[in-house]
Design a protein around this motif. Structure first.
Motif, PDB file in Angstrom:
ATOM      1  N   MET A  45      10.398  -0.106  -5.951  1.00  0.00           N
ATOM      2  CA  MET A  45       8.969   0.107  -5.736  1.00  0.00           C
ATOM      3  C   MET A  45       8.227  -0.358  -6.980  1.00  0.00           C
ATOM      4  O   MET A  45       8.551   0.061  -8.098  1.00  0.00           O
ATOM      5  N   LEU A  46       7.252  -1.220  -6.787  1.00  0.00           N
ATOM      6  CA  LEU A  46       6.502  -1.794  -7.894  1.00  0.00           C
ATOM      7  C   LEU A  46       5.079  -1.257  -7.929  1.00  0.00           C
ATOM      8  O   LEU A  46       4.434  -1.114  -6.889  1.00  0.00           O
ATOM      9  N   ASN A  81       0.802  -1.238   0.000  1.00  0.00           N
ATOM     10  CA  ASN A  81       0.000   0.000   0.000  1.00  0.00           C
ATOM     11  C   ASN A  81       0.830   1.282   0.000  1.00  0.00           C
ATOM     12  O   ASN A  81       0.391   2.312   0.506  1.00  0.00           O
ATOM     13  N   VAL A  82       2.016   1.235  -0.593  1.00  0.00           N
ATOM     14  CA  VAL A  82       2.890   2.402  -0.537  1.00  0.00           C
ATOM     15  C   VAL A  82       2.431   3.541  -1.444  1.00  0.00           C
ATOM     16  O   VAL A  82       2.911   4.675  -1.312  1.00  0.00           O
ATOM     17  N   LEU A  83       1.507   3.281  -2.359  1.00  0.00           N
ATOM     18  CA  LEU A  83       0.954   4.359  -3.195  1.00  0.00           C
ATOM     19  C   LEU A  83      -0.356   4.889  -2.628  1.00  0.00           C
ATOM     20  O   LEU A  83      -0.755   6.011  -2.953  1.00  0.00           O
ATOM     21  N   TRP A  84      -1.030   4.100  -1.813  1.00  0.00           N
ATOM     22  CA  TRP A  84      -2.195   4.532  -1.039  1.00  0.00           C
ATOM     23  C   TRP A  84      -3.242   5.216  -1.907  1.00  0.00           C
ATOM     24  O   TRP A  84      -3.745   6.291  -1.604  1.00  0.00           O
ATOM     25  N   GLY A  85      -3.534   4.563  -3.043  1.00  0.00           N
ATOM     26  CA  GLY A  85      -4.552   5.086  -3.940  1.00  0.00           C
ATOM     27  C   GLY A  85      -4.206   6.432  -4.546  1.00  0.00           C
ATOM     28  O   GLY A  85      -5.089   7.173  -4.991  1.00  0.00           O
ATOM     29  N   ASN A 140      -4.183  14.359   3.907  1.00  0.00           N
ATOM     30  CA  ASN A 140      -3.252  14.403   5.039  1.00  0.00           C
ATOM     31  C   ASN A 140      -3.763  13.627   6.250  1.00  0.00           C
ATOM     32  O   ASN A 140      -3.577  14.040   7.395  1.00  0.00           O
ATOM     33  N   SER A 141      -4.401  12.496   6.003  1.00  0.00           N
ATOM     34  CA  SER A 141      -4.785  11.635   7.114  1.00  0.00           C
ATOM     35  C   SER A 141      -3.515  11.108   7.779  1.00  0.00           C
ATOM     36  O   SER A 141      -2.416  11.148   7.204  1.00  0.00           O
ATOM     37  N   ALA A 142      -3.668  10.597   8.982  1.00  0.00           N
ATOM     38  CA  ALA A 142      -2.512  10.070   9.708  1.00  0.00           C
ATOM     39  C   ALA A 142      -1.829   8.956   8.912  1.00  0.00           C
ATOM     40  O   ALA A 142      -0.592   8.892   8.848  1.00  0.00           O
ATOM     41  N   ASP A 143      -2.612   8.081   8.291  1.00  0.00           N
ATOM     42  CA  ASP A 143      -2.041   6.988   7.509  1.00  0.00           C
ATOM     43  C   ASP A 143      -1.291   7.503   6.296  1.00  0.00           C
ATOM     44  O   ASP A 143      -0.206   7.017   5.953  1.00  0.00           O
ATOM     45  N   THR A 144      -1.872   8.501   5.625  1.00  0.00           N
ATOM     46  CA  THR A 144      -1.235   9.071   4.434  1.00  0.00           C
ATOM     47  C   THR A 144       0.083   9.727   4.793  1.00  0.00           C
ATOM     48  O   THR A 144       1.106   9.524   4.119  1.00  0.00           O
ATOM     49  N   VAL A 145       0.088  10.522   5.841  1.00  0.00           N
ATOM     50  CA  VAL A 145       1.309  11.201   6.281  1.00  0.00           C
ATOM     51  C   VAL A 145       2.374  10.174   6.661  1.00  0.00           C
ATOM     52  O   VAL A 145       3.558  10.327   6.326  1.00  0.00           O
ATOM     53  N   ALA A 146       1.961   9.116   7.342  1.00  0.00           N
ATOM     54  CA  ALA A 146       2.910   8.073   7.749  1.00  0.00           C
ATOM     55  C   ALA A 146       3.520   7.373   6.540  1.00  0.00           C
ATOM     56  O   ALA A 146       4.726   7.100   6.510  1.00  0.00           O
ATOM     57  N   LEU A 147       2.691   7.075   5.537  1.00  0.00           N
ATOM     58  CA  LEU A 147       3.204   6.409   4.341  1.00  0.00           C
ATOM     59  C   LEU A 147       4.149   7.307   3.559  1.00  0.00           C
ATOM     60  O   LEU A 147       5.179   6.844   3.057  1.00  0.00           O
ATOM     61  N   ARG A 148       3.798   8.580   3.442  1.00  0.00           N
ATOM     62  CA  ARG A 148       4.699   9.518   2.754  1.00  0.00           C
ATOM     63  C   ARG A 148       6.069   9.533   3.426  1.00  0.00           C
ATOM     64  O   ARG A 148       7.104   9.467   2.754  1.00  0.00           O
ATOM     65  N   ALA A 149       6.055   9.666   4.737  1.00  0.00           N
ATOM     66  CA  ALA A 149       7.308   9.743   5.480  1.00  0.00           C
ATOM     67  C   ALA A 149       8.105   8.448   5.334  1.00  0.00           C
ATOM     68  O   ALA A 149       9.329   8.474   5.145  1.00  0.00           O
ATOM     69  N   LEU A 150       7.419   7.313   5.401  1.00  0.00           N
ATOM     70  CA  LEU A 150       8.122   6.034   5.274  1.00  0.00           C
ATOM     71  C   LEU A 150       8.706   5.860   3.882  1.00  0.00           C
ATOM     72  O   LEU A 150       9.849   5.403   3.723  1.00  0.00           O
ATOM     73  N   ASN A 151       7.953   6.230   2.858  1.00  0.00           N
ATOM     74  CA  ASN A 151       8.470   6.106   1.490  1.00  0.00           C
ATOM     75  C   ASN A 151       9.762   6.890   1.311  1.00  0.00           C
ATOM     76  O   ASN A 151      10.721   6.412   0.690  1.00  0.00           O
ATOM     77  N   ARG A 152       9.798   8.103   1.853  1.00  0.00           N
ATOM     78  CA  ARG A 152      11.017   8.919   1.772  1.00  0.00           C
ATOM     79  C   ARG A 152      12.150   8.287   2.580  1.00  0.00           C
ATOM     80  O   ARG A 152      13.308   8.278   2.157  1.00  0.00           O
ATOM     81  N   LYS A 153      11.799   7.762   3.739  1.00  0.00           N
ATOM     82  CA  LYS A 153      12.811   7.124   4.587  1.00  0.00           C
ATOM     83  C   LYS A 153      13.413   5.909   3.882  1.00  0.00           C
ATOM     84  O   LYS A 153      14.634   5.728   3.881  1.00  0.00           O
TER      85      LYS A 153
END
Length: 219
Positions: free
Chosen positions: A206-207, A169-173, A182-195
């Protein structure tokens, strides 16, 4: 720039038809999940096929899953494990996993699956405390997105050097690139993808499969 091929519904159906081979238990579990309100949480048949292929390709014997839902990804991985393989699954309750258990039994893989119920961070910490560091060949993360970073860091301890961590779910739709989301899940995924992109402890790809799947090879 050449982009990934966008799939129409008809073309995606073709991929499912000629690119996947489902065992009867997989077909049954997909049918049992399809009518549920939360059915969208189940990975696609093509992604399950890919994960099984990857598990065989890597020669995985010890696998870990964070977030099991009705158990389709667990079934796909367990079917690909050798007879002496083992999959540890972490989930918060049996509400959904009980749906999958009969299909694990039908496929003859229930004995390979060790389902541990409780907060996944606690389960992973317990595995580490029990000496599980470097003991897994493959891990799949597909649970509550806000805790993905915590799961990742623990999987990085538990998966051996050369092993693979798959993050779903790294693209999260598409929400990860939408500044209005900017939901909590969206913000968390953005930050993790950059990390993950900057993390020199792993190799990364990333596929564009399903809702986005990042594969990380621990160095």
């Amino acid at each position: 720039m050449v982009k990934s091929l966008g799939l129409s519904d008809a073309l995606y159906a073709y991929v499912q038809e000629v690119g996947t081979r489902l065992a009867p238990a997989q077909e049954g579990l997909r049918a049992a999940t399809a009518g549920m309100q939360a059915a969208g949480m189940q990975i696609g048949a093509d992604q399950g096929q890919f994960m099984g292929f990857l598990v065989r390709l890597l020669g995985v014997k010890r696998a870990l899953e964070v977030g099991t839902f009705t158990g389709y990804s667990a079934l796909s991985v367990a079917l690909a494990l050798p007879d002496d393989g083992r999959l540890v699954c972490c989930d918060i309750s049996t509400d959904y996993t009980d749906i999958g258990r009969p299909f694990w039994e039908q496929a003859g893989v229930a004995g390979k699956i060790d389902l541990r119920i409780g907060p996944a961070v606690e389960t992973l910490d317990r595995l580490i405390a029990e000496g599980g560091a470097d003991g897994f060949d493959f891990a799949f993360i597909d649970a509550d997105k806000s805790n993905y970073d915590a799961y990742y860091e623990r999987c990085l301890v538990l998966v051996r050097a050369g092993g693979v961590i798959a993050v779903d779910n790294v693209l999260w739709g598409g929400a990860v690139i939408d500044p209005a989301k900017n939901s909590a899940d969206t913000v968390a995924l953005r930050a993790l993808n950059r990390k993950l992109h900057a993390d020199e402890r792993v190799d990364i790809t990333m596929l564009a499969i399903g809702d986005g799947l990042t594969l990380l090879r621990r160095r």
